[in-house]
Design a protein around this motif. Structure first.
Motif, PDB file in Angstrom:
ATOM      1  N   GLU A  73      24.897  42.080  75.132  1.00  0.00           N
ATOM      2  CA  GLU A  73      24.134  41.280  74.690  1.00  0.00           C
ATOM      3  C   GLU A  73      22.573  41.771  74.301  1.00  0.00           C
ATOM      4  N   ALA A  74      22.421  42.602  75.468  1.00  0.00           N
ATOM      5  CA  ALA A  74      21.007  43.615  75.351  1.00  0.00           C
ATOM      6  C   ALA A  74      21.106  44.336  74.109  1.00  0.00           C
ATOM      7  N   ILE A  75      22.114  45.154  73.686  1.00  0.00           N
ATOM      8  CA  ILE A  75      22.365  45.500  72.214  1.00  0.00           C
ATOM      9  C   ILE A  75      22.353  44.638  71.316  1.00  0.00           C
ATOM     10  N   GLU A  76      22.849  43.677  71.057  1.00  0.00           N
ATOM     11  CA  GLU A  76      22.688  42.601  70.389  1.00  0.00           C
ATOM     12  C   GLU A  76      21.313  41.965  69.862  1.00  0.00           C
ATOM     13  N   LYS A  77      20.486  41.952  71.160  1.00  0.00           N
ATOM     14  CA  LYS A  77      19.354  41.528  70.964  1.00  0.00           C
ATOM     15  C   LYS A  77      18.251  42.748  70.503  1.00  0.00           C
ATOM     16  N   ARG A  78      18.628  44.014  70.712  1.00  0.00           N
ATOM     17  CA  ARG A  78      17.766  45.087  70.089  1.00  0.00           C
ATOM     18  C   ARG A  78      17.957  45.007  68.628  1.00  0.00           C
ATOM     19  N   ILE A  79      19.389  44.722  68.254  1.00  0.00           N
ATOM     20  CA  ILE A  79      19.624  44.759  66.923  1.00  0.00           C
ATOM     21  C   ILE A  79      19.013  43.627  65.938  1.00  0.00           C
ATOM     22  N   ALA A  80      18.659  42.352  66.720  1.00  0.00           N
ATOM     23  CA  ALA A  80      18.311  41.119  66.086  1.00  0.00           C
ATOM     24  C   ALA A  80      16.768  41.608  65.984  1.00  0.00           C
ATOM     25  N   GLU A  81      16.045  42.182  66.984  1.00  0.00           N
ATOM     26  CA  GLU A  81      14.451  42.563  67.005  1.00  0.00           C
ATOM     27  C   GLU A  81      14.232  43.730  66.142  1.00  0.00           C
ATOM     28  N   LYS A  82      15.319  44.593  65.724  1.00  0.00           N
ATOM     29  CA  LYS A  82      15.152  45.723  64.698  1.00  0.00           C
ATOM     30  C   LYS A  82      15.200  44.985  63.405  1.00  0.00           C
ATOM     31  N   LYS A  83      15.979  44.049  63.199  1.00  0.00           N
ATOM     32  CA  LYS A  83      16.142  43.256  61.860  1.00  0.00           C
ATOM     33  C   LYS A  83      14.865  42.491  61.825  1.00  0.00           C
ATOM     34  N   ALA A  84      14.479  41.899  62.637  1.00  0.00           N
ATOM     35  CA  ALA A  84      13.200  41.071  62.548  1.00  0.00           C
ATOM     36  C   ALA A  84      11.948  41.822  62.081  1.00  0.00           C
ATOM     37  N   LYS A  85      11.820  43.055  62.737  1.00  0.00           N
ATOM     38  CA  LYS A  85      10.633  43.793  62.395  1.00  0.00           C
ATOM     39  C   LYS A  85      10.845  44.500  61.091  1.00  0.00           C
ATOM     40  N   LYS A  86      11.982  44.829  60.252  1.00  0.00           N
ATOM     41  CA  LYS A  86      12.187  45.362  59.108  1.00  0.00           C
ATOM     42  C   LYS A  86      11.346  44.860  58.027  1.00  0.00           C
TER      43      LYS A  86
ATOM     44  N   ASP B 191      23.251  58.276  73.759  1.00  0.00           N
ATOM     45  CA  ASP B 191      22.392  59.085  72.851  1.00  0.00           C
ATOM     46  C   ASP B 191      21.442  58.036  72.337  1.00  0.00           C
ATOM     47  N   PRO B 192      20.140  58.438  72.263  1.00  0.00           N
ATOM     48  CA  PRO B 192      19.137  57.294  71.637  1.00  0.00           C
ATOM     49  C   PRO B 192      19.297  56.956  70.403  1.00  0.00           C
ATOM     50  N   TYR B 193      19.938  57.578  69.344  1.00  0.00           N
ATOM     51  CA  TYR B 193      20.261  57.488  68.273  1.00  0.00           C
ATOM     52  C   TYR B 193      20.971  56.273  68.073  1.00  0.00           C
ATOM     53  N   TYR B 194      21.988  55.858  69.075  1.00  0.00           N
ATOM     54  CA  TYR B 194      22.736  54.725  69.052  1.00  0.00           C
ATOM     55  C   TYR B 194      22.034  53.528  69.822  1.00  0.00           C
ATOM     56  N   TYR B 195      20.866  53.673  70.284  1.00  0.00           N
ATOM     57  CA  TYR B 195      20.075  52.695  71.054  1.00  0.00           C
ATOM     58  C   TYR B 195      20.602  51.270  70.679  1.00  0.00           C
ATOM     59  N   ASP B 196      20.134  51.116  69.415  1.00  0.00           N
ATOM     60  CA  ASP B 196      20.237  49.929  68.506  1.00  0.00           C
ATOM     61  C   ASP B 196      21.355  49.666  67.772  1.00  0.00           C
ATOM     62  N   GLU B 197      22.719  50.266  68.105  1.00  0.00           N
ATOM     63  CA  GLU B 197      23.765  50.354  67.399  1.00  0.00           C
ATOM     64  C   GLU B 197      24.794  49.637  68.193  1.00  0.00           C
ATOM     65  N   LYS B 198      25.660  49.003  67.737  1.00  0.00           N
ATOM     66  CA  LYS B 198      26.791  48.188  68.383  1.00  0.00           C
ATOM     67  C   LYS B 198      27.841  49.251  68.868  1.00  0.00           C
ATOM     68  N   THR B 199      27.579  50.363  69.576  1.00  0.00           N
ATOM     69  CA  THR B 199      28.825  51.327  69.847  1.00  0.00           C
ATOM     70  C   THR B 199      28.602  51.676  71.370  1.00  0.00           C
TER      71      THR B 199
END
Length: 159
Positions: free
Chosen positions: A48-61, A106-114
């Motif tokens: 759920e935290a990953i999904e929240k970070r993805i949503a925040e990233k999409k909102a910032k784009k 890996d920080p690269y995948y911080y906001d990826e659903k992996t």
């Protein structure tokens, strides 16, 4: 041994002082110091935290694609934590976490659903956390069994 990330200024040019800094304040929280306490099992809360970070990233784009610049995606996957490579020596994996879904290091995948799975020889395998066939979450028993089969060369020995 930390993974270094270069910052980007507002005018889309790299930082000029030559120092390596963190691109985003949220990324600084995700830089994991190596050691046995850096490996965490994947849970519903972490997913759920990953999904929240993805949503925040999409909102910032920005909505306007013209505003993007070539330095926007400077963050690269760590060569030490690539899929198929052994886990670096300074990470110690407890026996209970072998063949278990773990939060990605890996920080690269911080906001990826992996997430990652590490086998008994300490090789890294990376998987997508989206439900397989739209039904099987990473926590489903069939999918967990498939991780064990995929990451071991002889799946039913020492599982």
């Amino acid at each position: 041994h930390f993974i270094h990330i270069e910052a980007v200024s507002d005018n889309c040019s790299p930082v000029e002082d030559g120092k390596v800094t963190v691109q985003d304040e949220n990324m600084a929280e995700h830089l994991v110091p190596p050691g046995p306490n850096s490996l965490h099992p994947l849970t519903l809360e972490s997913l759920e935290a990953i999904e929240k970070r993805i949503a925040e990233k999409k909102a910032k784009k920005p909505n306007d694609e013209e505003k993007t610049c070539k330095y926007e995606d400077e963050l690269k996957p760590s060569r030490d934590l690539e899929e198929g490579k052994p886990l670096p020596r300074f990470y110690d994996i407890p026996a209970g976490l072998v063949s278990t879904a773990l939060e990605d290091l890996d920080p690269y995948y911080y906001d990826e659903k992996t997430f990652i799975v590490i086998n008994n020889k300490k090789f890294i395998y990376r998987f997508n956390a989206a439900p397989a066939f739209y039904l099987l979450t990473p926590f489903h028993p069939i999918r967990r069994l498939s991780f064990k089969v995929l990451v071991h060369s002889y799946p039913f020995i020492n599982v």
